[in-house]
Design a protein around this motif. Structure first.
Motif, mmCIF file in Angstrom:
data_model
loop_
_atom_site.group_PDB
_atom_site.id
_atom_site.type_symbol
_atom_site.label_atom_id
_atom_site.label_comp_id
_atom_site.label_asym_id
_atom_site.label_seq_id
_atom_site.Cartn_x
_atom_site.Cartn_y
_atom_site.Cartn_z
ATOM 1 N N SER A 1 1.520 1.641 -10.618
ATOM 2 C CA SER A 1 0.183 1.139 -10.908
ATOM 3 C C SER A 1 0.069 -0.304 -10.432
ATOM 4 O O SER A 1 1.080 -0.991 -10.198
ATOM 5 C CB SER A 1 -0.090 1.200 -12.412
ATOM 6 O OG SER A 1 0.781 0.303 -13.092
ATOM 7 N N TRP B 1 4.515 5.797 -6.528
ATOM 8 C CA TRP B 1 3.700 4.613 -6.251
ATOM 9 C C TRP B 1 3.234 4.019 -7.580
ATOM 10 O O TRP B 1 2.475 4.626 -8.316
ATOM 11 C CB TRP B 1 2.516 4.985 -5.375
ATOM 12 C CG TRP B 1 1.676 3.821 -4.942
ATOM 13 C CD1 TRP B 1 0.330 3.685 -5.080
ATOM 14 C CD2 TRP B 1 2.135 2.631 -4.284
ATOM 15 N NE1 TRP B 1 -0.083 2.487 -4.557
ATOM 16 C CE2 TRP B 1 1.006 1.819 -4.062
ATOM 17 C CE3 TRP B 1 3.389 2.175 -3.863
ATOM 18 C CZ2 TRP B 1 1.088 0.577 -3.437
ATOM 19 C CZ3 TRP B 1 3.476 0.941 -3.244
ATOM 20 C CH2 TRP B 1 2.340 0.155 -3.034
ATOM 21 N N HIS C 1 5.538 4.541 0.254
ATOM 22 C CA HIS C 1 5.942 5.778 -0.424
ATOM 23 C C HIS C 1 6.925 6.605 0.397
ATOM 24 O O HIS C 1 7.383 7.659 -0.060
ATOM 25 C CB HIS C 1 4.707 6.646 -0.697
ATOM 26 C CG HIS C 1 4.256 7.412 0.512
ATOM 27 N ND1 HIS C 1 3.656 6.797 1.585
ATOM 28 C CD2 HIS C 1 4.353 8.724 0.836
ATOM 29 C CE1 HIS C 1 3.404 7.713 2.514
ATOM 30 N NE2 HIS C 1 3.811 8.891 2.084
ATOM 31 N N GLU D 1 0.842 -1.185 0.000
ATOM 32 C CA GLU D 1 0.000 0.000 0.000
ATOM 33 C C GLU D 1 0.883 1.243 0.000
ATOM 34 O O GLU D 1 1.951 1.253 0.623
ATOM 35 C CB GLU D 1 -0.900 0.050 1.243
ATOM 36 C CG GLU D 1 -1.763 -1.166 1.451
ATOM 37 C CD GLU D 1 -1.097 -2.201 2.340
ATOM 38 O OE1 GLU D 1 -0.074 -1.871 2.989
ATOM 39 O OE2 GLU D 1 -1.585 -3.332 2.368
ATOM 40 N N ALA D 2 0.411 2.291 -0.626
ATOM 41 C CA ALA D 2 1.147 3.553 -0.609
ATOM 42 C C ALA D 2 1.368 4.033 0.826
ATOM 43 O O ALA D 2 2.381 4.674 1.134
ATOM 44 C CB ALA D 2 0.388 4.611 -1.406
ATOM 45 N N GLN E 1 -5.079 0.834 -1.097
ATOM 46 C CA GLN E 1 -3.784 0.724 -1.773
ATOM 47 C C GLN E 1 -3.186 2.073 -2.151
ATOM 48 O O GLN E 1 -1.975 2.174 -2.321
ATOM 49 C CB GLN E 1 -3.908 -0.148 -3.037
ATOM 50 C CG GLN E 1 -3.977 -1.636 -2.777
ATOM 51 C CD GLN E 1 -5.293 -2.069 -2.192
ATOM 52 O OE1 GLN E 1 -6.354 -1.751 -2.718
ATOM 53 N NE2 GLN E 1 -5.245 -2.786 -1.083
ATOM 54 N N VAL E 2 -4.011 3.101 -2.274
ATOM 55 C CA VAL E 2 -3.493 4.340 -2.864
ATOM 56 C C VAL E 2 -3.436 5.540 -1.905
ATOM 57 O O VAL E 2 -2.700 6.488 -2.167
ATOM 58 C CB VAL E 2 -4.300 4.733 -4.120
ATOM 59 C CG1 VAL E 2 -4.219 3.634 -5.171
ATOM 60 C CG2 VAL E 2 -5.754 5.041 -3.781
ATOM 61 N N GLU F 1 -10.014 0.564 -4.339
ATOM 62 C CA GLU F 1 -8.565 0.551 -4.180
ATOM 63 C C GLU F 1 -8.054 1.617 -3.211
ATOM 64 O O GLU F 1 -6.850 1.882 -3.164
ATOM 65 C CB GLU F 1 -7.901 0.749 -5.552
ATOM 66 C CG GLU F 1 -8.188 -0.367 -6.535
ATOM 67 C CD GLU F 1 -7.458 -0.160 -7.855
ATOM 68 O OE1 GLU F 1 -6.305 0.310 -7.833
ATOM 69 O OE2 GLU F 1 -8.050 -0.456 -8.899
#
Length: 321
Positions: A119, A117, A111, A106-107, A244-245, A241
């Motif tokens: 795709s 990050w 990150h 996950e970001a 994840q982002v 998502e």
């Protein structure tokens, strides 16, 4: 035969608390452990995030239960060559009772060094190469690897377990389940999705273990449990998502304002009645999982373990064997 394990939440608990909970889980009859691997908690209310590899070392001294990371991301924040060494040491400490669970991450955690990050398709591509690097290093040979995403030069791991560390791959959708079937020694997930397990089995995972975990909240009343679950884990009900982002606990807190207590009550087994807990285990058993892990939300861990051993375990034993 389905095995029932306990899910240690690194997002909620300090290192010594996690060690104490592992002992309690073993005493309560749980047969194995999951432990999350995070740099950040999902939100500030959870409030913790110890370095998982240090905790695993301590766990190896107080429990004989098998341990799986659920899950480690070996692609961005930490190079797979470093994860390979960490996993090998953990397996030695646990005398072979260690599984490296890996996922595309996950970001929120990955990150932090300023890397972009990727795709979702690129993350899966990176994960496949990372697993390749880890397996090469676990042979104990001198390794040179120059791939699309990773370079390893003059590397050899000297402290190794007697057998290569099993690597289970996390999946929440068909593409990741296909990758897990193709490159994994097992599957990790949190979804009681029969089609996901079937995809894993059909794409190379036949006969390999499938693990899944879910959250519960035991409390004197269902209302107290819902309040606690909603305060600590509303992020569990975010759609799509977002998990994840979103890049920080603050962003998860903002998004979680959309999650209601009613949504949590529908999604999480809560309160003093053992039946919702038994039904949830049954759902994962019916989906085809071989190992099911349970995480108690909140600080009342001792009370939960007593409740589980006394009221839930006898009934779960009847459906999970």
């Amino acid at each position: 035969m389905v095995s029932i394990g306990y899910f240690l939440s690194s997002e909620e608990h300090r290192p010594r608390e996690l060690v104490r909970m592992a002992r309690q889980a073993q005493d309560a009859g749980f047969e194995r452990l999951w432990i999350s691997d995070h740099y950040h908690p999902w939100n500030g209310e959870q409030g913790q995030s110890p370095f998982v590899w240090s905790v695993i070392g301590a766990l190896s001294e107080v429990t004989t239960l098998p341990i799986t990371t659920a899950v480690t991301c070996p692609t961005v924040r930490t190079h797979p060559a470093v994860i390979a060494q960490a996993a090998a040491t953990a397996a030695v400490q646990c005398e072979g009772r260690f599984v490296l669970g890996v996922g595309s991450g996950e970001a929120l955690n990955e990150h932090i060094l300023g890397d972009p990050w990727p795709s979702a398709p690129r993350r899966l591509e990176m994960l496949e190469e990372a697993v390749e690097v880890i397996r090469k290093l676990h042979t104990g040979k001198d390794i040179e690897h120059r791939g699309k995403h990773y370079t390893v030069e003059n590397a050899r791991i000297y402290t190794l377990p007697d057998q290569p560390v099993p690597i289970y791959v996390s999946a929440f959708g068909p593409k990741a389940a296909t990758l897990a079937g193709r490159i994994g020694d097992g599957l990790c997930s949190t979804k009681p999705d029969k089609s996901l397990v079937r995809r894993f089995h059909e794409t190379g995972g036949h006969g390999k273990p499938a693990q899944a975990g879910f959250k519960v909240c035991h409390a004197p009343t269902a209302g107290e449990a819902v309040d606690l679950a909603h305060r600590l884990w509303p992020n569990e009900q975010l759609p799509g998502e977002l998990a994840q982002v979103l890049p920080s606990p603050r962003h998860f807190e903002q998004a979680s304002t959309l999650v209601t207590k009613e949504m949590m009550a529908e999604a999480v087994p809560v309160g003093p009645d053992p039946e919702p807990y038994v039904q949830a285990v049954q759902e994962y058993v019916d989906a085809g999982y071989d190992e099911v892990y349970v995480q108690q939300i909140g600080p009342q861990q001792g009370e939960f373990f007593e409740f589980w051993a006394r009221e839930v375990a006898p009934k779960v034993h009847g459906i999970a064997r």
